[in-house]
Structure formats: structure tokens, C-alpha cells
Design a protein around this motif. Structure first.
Motif, PDB file in Angstrom:
ATOM      1  N   ALA A 107       0.869  -1.182   0.000  1.00 35.58           N
ATOM      2  CA  ALA A 107       0.000   0.000   0.000  1.00 35.58           C
ATOM      3  C   ALA A 107       0.900   1.224   0.000  1.00 35.58           C
ATOM      4  O   ALA A 107       2.116   1.122   0.193  1.00 35.58           O
ATOM      5  N   ALA A 108       0.299   2.385  -0.228  1.00 36.65           N
ATOM      6  CA  ALA A 108       1.018   3.647  -0.137  1.00 36.65           C
ATOM      7  C   ALA A 108       0.370   4.494   0.950  1.00 36.65           C
ATOM      8  O   ALA A 108      -0.852   4.480   1.118  1.00 36.65           O
ATOM      9  N   GLN A 109       1.210   5.217   1.680  1.00 33.56           N
ATOM     10  CA  GLN A 109       0.713   6.125   2.726  1.00 33.56           C
ATOM     11  C   GLN A 109       0.877   7.552   2.228  1.00 33.56           C
ATOM     12  O   GLN A 109       1.982   7.990   1.937  1.00 33.56           O
ATOM     13  N   LEU A 110      -0.241   8.265   2.145  1.00 36.79           N
ATOM     14  CA  LEU A 110      -0.247   9.625   1.611  1.00 36.79           C
ATOM     15  C   LEU A 110      -0.645  10.614   2.698  1.00 36.79           C
ATOM     16  O   LEU A 110      -1.589  10.364   3.454  1.00 36.79           O
ATOM     17  N   GLY A 111       0.045  11.732   2.761  1.00 34.42           N
ATOM     18  CA  GLY A 111      -0.305  12.788   3.696  1.00 34.42           C
ATOM     19  C   GLY A 111      -0.600  14.089   2.976  1.00 34.42           C
ATOM     20  O   GLY A 111      -1.713  14.609   3.012  1.00 34.42           O
ATOM     21  N   THR A 112       0.411  14.616   2.281  1.00 35.38           N
ATOM     22  CA  THR A 112       0.261  15.900   1.589  1.00 35.38           C
ATOM     23  C   THR A 112      -0.914  15.898   0.621  1.00 35.38           C
ATOM     24  O   THR A 112      -1.615  16.907   0.476  1.00 35.38           O
ATOM     25  N   ALA A 113      -1.154  14.775  -0.029  1.00 40.93           N
ATOM     26  CA  ALA A 113      -2.249  14.687  -1.009  1.00 40.93           C
ATOM     27  C   ALA A 113      -3.608  14.947  -0.374  1.00 40.93           C
ATOM     28  O   ALA A 113      -4.557  15.333  -1.062  1.00 40.93           O
ATOM     29  N   PHE A 114      -3.720  14.752   0.952  1.00 43.66           N
ATOM     30  CA  PHE A 114      -4.999  14.931   1.639  1.00 43.66           C
ATOM     31  C   PHE A 114      -5.083  16.234   2.435  1.00 43.66           C
ATOM     32  O   PHE A 114      -6.139  16.544   2.994  1.00 43.66           O
ATOM     33  N   LEU A 115      -3.994  16.990   2.502  1.00 43.56           N
ATOM     34  CA  LEU A 115      -3.974  18.149   3.405  1.00 43.56           C
ATOM     35  C   LEU A 115      -5.034  19.186   3.084  1.00 43.56           C
ATOM     36  O   LEU A 115      -5.606  19.800   3.984  1.00 43.56           O
ATOM     37  N   ARG A 116      -5.310  19.415   1.805  1.00 44.01           N
ATOM     38  CA  ARG A 116      -6.227  20.492   1.413  1.00 44.01           C
ATOM     39  C   ARG A 116      -7.685  20.032   1.344  1.00 44.01           C
ATOM     40  O   ARG A 116      -8.560  20.833   0.999  1.00 44.01           O
ATOM     41  N   THR A 117      -7.959  18.774   1.654  1.00 42.38           N
ATOM     42  CA  THR A 117      -9.338  18.286   1.530  1.00 42.38           C
ATOM     43  C   THR A 117     -10.263  18.959   2.534  1.00 42.38           C
ATOM     44  O   THR A 117      -9.829  19.490   3.558  1.00 42.38           O
ATOM     45  N   ASP A 118     -11.540  18.900   2.222  1.00 39.02           N
ATOM     46  CA  ASP A 118     -12.546  19.527   3.090  1.00 39.02           C
ATOM     47  C   ASP A 118     -12.502  18.948   4.500  1.00 39.02           C
ATOM     48  O   ASP A 118     -12.676  19.676   5.487  1.00 39.02           O
ATOM     49  N   GLU A 119     -12.292  17.653   4.616  1.00 38.94           N
ATOM     50  CA  GLU A 119     -12.350  16.991   5.923  1.00 38.94           C
ATOM     51  C   GLU A 119     -11.051  17.089   6.706  1.00 38.94           C
ATOM     52  O   GLU A 119     -11.020  16.792   7.900  1.00 38.94           O
ATOM     53  N   SER A 120      -9.970  17.458   6.058  1.00 34.56           N
ATOM     54  CA  SER A 120      -8.692  17.605   6.747  1.00 34.56           C
ATOM     55  C   SER A 120      -8.798  18.639   7.861  1.00 34.56           C
ATOM     56  O   SER A 120      -9.412  19.700   7.691  1.00 34.56           O
ATOM     57  N   GLY A 121      -8.177  18.334   8.997  1.00 34.65           N
ATOM     58  CA  GLY A 121      -8.192  19.279  10.114  1.00 34.65           C
ATOM     59  C   GLY A 121      -7.077  20.302  10.067  1.00 34.65           C
ATOM     60  O   GLY A 121      -6.891  21.064  11.026  1.00 34.65           O
ATOM     61  N   ALA A 122      -6.332  20.362   8.970  1.00 34.26           N
ATOM     62  CA  ALA A 122      -5.261  21.353   8.845  1.00 34.26           C
ATOM     63  C   ALA A 122      -5.829  22.765   8.900  1.00 34.26           C
ATOM     64  O   ALA A 122      -6.974  23.010   8.489  1.00 34.26           O
TER      65      ALA A 122
END
Length: 346
Positions: free
Chosen positions: A238-253
Motif C-alpha cells: 500500500a502507499a501512505q499519503l499525507g500531503t495529497a490529503f492536506l487540502r481536503t474539506d475533511e482535513s483538520g489542517a
């Protein structure tokens, strides 16, 4: 075994500091991925509360725990002097926002024992570790409790050490990944270089595969379906992605962080110890450029810069905030998590 362990080729990285929230992890699950909560910087009670919340959603999830470094909690006289010197250099940043710098804090082990004990008493399906190895006794205890255990490594040498402790799988983190480097051996804790022995994530993965026979999760630089396919073809489970999800609506960033990732003002990422005392990849801003020689002292530096970062966030000043980002940050997309997963999974 990989399919039984993860059930998906896409894992959302545990992003400490508020990004990987239960709603975010639940959204990843609903869209066909597997998300990890992050215990880092939280109390035991806060970690347990997040576990209860995510269980109520019915989502599969893992929990990531930071391993404390005894050497950082008991620094030498020279290291203490370097910390005090850095504290003095930070005064100008503190004055900018009218905040006080705290005294040095050297006793923060992130409630290590309490978190391990809590995960033994109330097991979760997957437990991953970063910044070090938990010890073979902890690994065996978690496995007996019913958890699969993952260790995060950055080289083949670290992978061999982790395999010796009996873990079930490895997260292989390339230096292109955003946020903190998980390196824990002395040689690997020097400044990581993306062009080192593993020039790409896939090449590093191949190097680790030649050293150990465990299922591997590729981390670093995977931003789209092509990148995912490349690491899967290289042998990743599998691959672990972080940056790819940072800007998503559900991201708590923070919104400031999300906006910075799309701001053409930022043109590169850099590895820096300026914010926390541990190498981490971030968008290069003024704070990164102003403090190129920050000492290796995690989490003491994290505590020193905390009021500055909080004040910068409150002021909307992206130039003094830790804007974690991998080298592929310019391809990070906004929108729902489901849209990102759909693009990855085809």
C-alpha cells in the motif's frame, strides 16, 4: 497477508497536530481508504476519546504513536547550551507577536507509557510507531492483545532493526515526504537527502525489500494514481499519503496551511529543524530561512516555538508557521476526501 492487513492500497498518513481527526479518518474509510489517527501531542485521555469517536462511526482505523528518544530527554551540557542559544535567537520572533518564550522543557515523553498501556487495555486493529522502535516487548504485548504493529523506517538498516523486533509490517518513508522524518538511527538522523541511497520512493522501497521480508507501505511523494501504481509495482502492499490529503474539506489542517499549499508565493520545500528540533519537510518560508542552524532537540524546540507558531496562526502570518508539505505539494487538491480517493483508486 497485505490484503488482509490493509484491505486497500491507499492509507491516509497519521498527521499529528490536528490534521488527522476522526471525521477525516472516517471520510477516508467511506471512500475506500484506511486512515490513521495520530496520538502525537495528545494526552492519553484525548487519544482514547478519538478512538471512541472513530469507533462510533464504524470506520476501520489505525493509531500512530511517537516513540520518545531518551537522549533528547536528557541532553548533554553542550546540547543544553545550544538550546539556550537558540532560545535567545527566537526572541526577535517572539517580540514580533508580543509573546513570551517558555523556559526549556525537557520532560515531555508524549505520555509514552500511558499510551502504550491504554492501547494494551483497549486494543485497536493497527498500531504504527514513528521516531523510533517501541521495543520487542511492546511489539509482542500489542500483538497478543490483537493489534498488528507497524514501524516507520527510512533506510534498509532501520528496516532490519525493526524486523528484529518482530513487527508485522513497515512504513518506508522517503525523504520527499512532508512533515517529520521518522529516522531514528544516528547516521540516518543527519539531514535526509532525497537523492540518497533511495533516489525515489520506489527505489528506496526496492532497497528495503532486499533487506527484509515484511509487507511494506511506501510513503513519500505519492500524489496521484501514477505515483500509487509506481510504488505498488515496486512491491509495496500500500502507499501512505499525507500531503495529497492536506487540502481536503475533511482535513483538520489550518485554513492558513491549506491556502499556503496553493499559494504561488511558496516555490519550494526544505528540510528544517527550526520549528521542532527534528528534521521535517515544510514549505520554505521566512522562519525556515531565518533559522537554518536550529539544534537537534525534539521536542524541546517544539515547545520553544509553540507560542510563536500559535501567534502566527492567529495573525494569519504564513511566514512564521510550520507549513508541512512533501515535494509534490503543488499537486495537492482541494475538495472532498472522496474525490481524492476516487482519483487514486480509479
Amino acid at each position: 497477508m497485505p490484503h488482509d492487513l490493509f484491505g486497500t492500497p491507499v492509507i491516509a498518513a497519521p498527521m499529528a497536530g490536528g490534521t488527522s481527526t476522526p471525521p477525516f479518518v472516517a471520510a477516508v474509510h467511506r471512500a475506500g481508504g484506511l486512515g490513521f489517527l495520530a496520538a502525537g501531542y495528545k494526552s492519553v485521555a484525548a487519544m482514547q476519546a478519538e478512538i471512541r469517536t472513530i469507533r462510533e462511526s464504524g470506520a476501520r482505523f489505525g493509531m500512530n504513536v511517537f516513540v520518545p528518544d531518551p537522549a533528547q530527554l536528557a541532553p548533554s551540557r553542550a546540547a543544553l547550551a545550544g538550546l539556550e542559544e537558540y532560545r535567545q535567537r527566537l526572541r526577535a520572533d517572539a517580540r514580533r507577536y508580543g509573546v513570551e518564550l517558555p523556559q526549556l522543557r525537557l520532560d515531555d515523553d508524549d505520555e509514552w507509557r500511558g499510551k502504550v498501556d491504554a492501547l494494551l487495555a483497549d486494543p485497536v486493529e493497527l498500531v504504527s510507531f514513528a521516531f523510533g522502535l517501541p521495543g520487542a516487548d511492546v511489539v509482542r504485548a500489542l500483538q497478543r492483545a490483537g493489534s498488528a504493529v507497524l514501524a516507520t523506517v527510512t533506510t534498509a538498516a532501520e528496516a532490519r532493526r525493526a524486523a528484529e523486533q518482530g513487527v508485522d509490517a513497515l512504513v518506508v518513508q522517503h525523504a520527499s515526504a512532508g512533515g517529520h522524518s521518522a529516522a531514528f538511527l544516528a547516521a540516518e538522523r543527519q539531514e535526509p537527502q532525497p537523492g540518497g541511497s533511495g533516489g525515489t520512493t520506489a527505489e528506496l522501497l526496492a532497497e528495503v525489500r532486499s533487506a527484509v521480508g515484511l509487507p511494506l507501505v511506501a510513503a513519500g511523494g505519492v500524489m496521484d494514481a501514477a505515483g500509487l501504481d509506481a510504488v505498488l509495482r515496486a512491491g509495496a502492499a500500500a502507499a501512505q499519503l499525507g500531503t495529497a490529503f492536506l487540502r481536503t474539506d475533511e482535513s483538520g489542517a489550518r485554513p492558513l496551511h491549506k491556502d499556503a499549499l496553493a499559494d504561488p508565493h511558496f516555490t519550494r520545500t526544505s528540510l528544517t529543524r527550526a520549528f521542532t528540533g527534528r528534521w521535517a519537510r515544510a514549505l520554505e518560508n521566512e522562519f525556515v530561512r531565518d533559522h537554518p542552524d536550529a539544534p537537534e532537540a525534539y521536542p524541546a524546540v517544539h515547545h520553544l516555538t509553540a507560542p510563536i507558531r500559535a501567534a502566527a496562526a492567529a495573525a494569519g502570518d504564513a511566514e512564521r508557521l510550520n507549513l508541512w508539505a512533501g515535494t509534490g505539494w503543488q499537486r495537492a487538491q482541494s475538495g472532498p476526501v472522496a474525490g481524492i480517493l476516487a482519483g487514486l483508486l480509479g
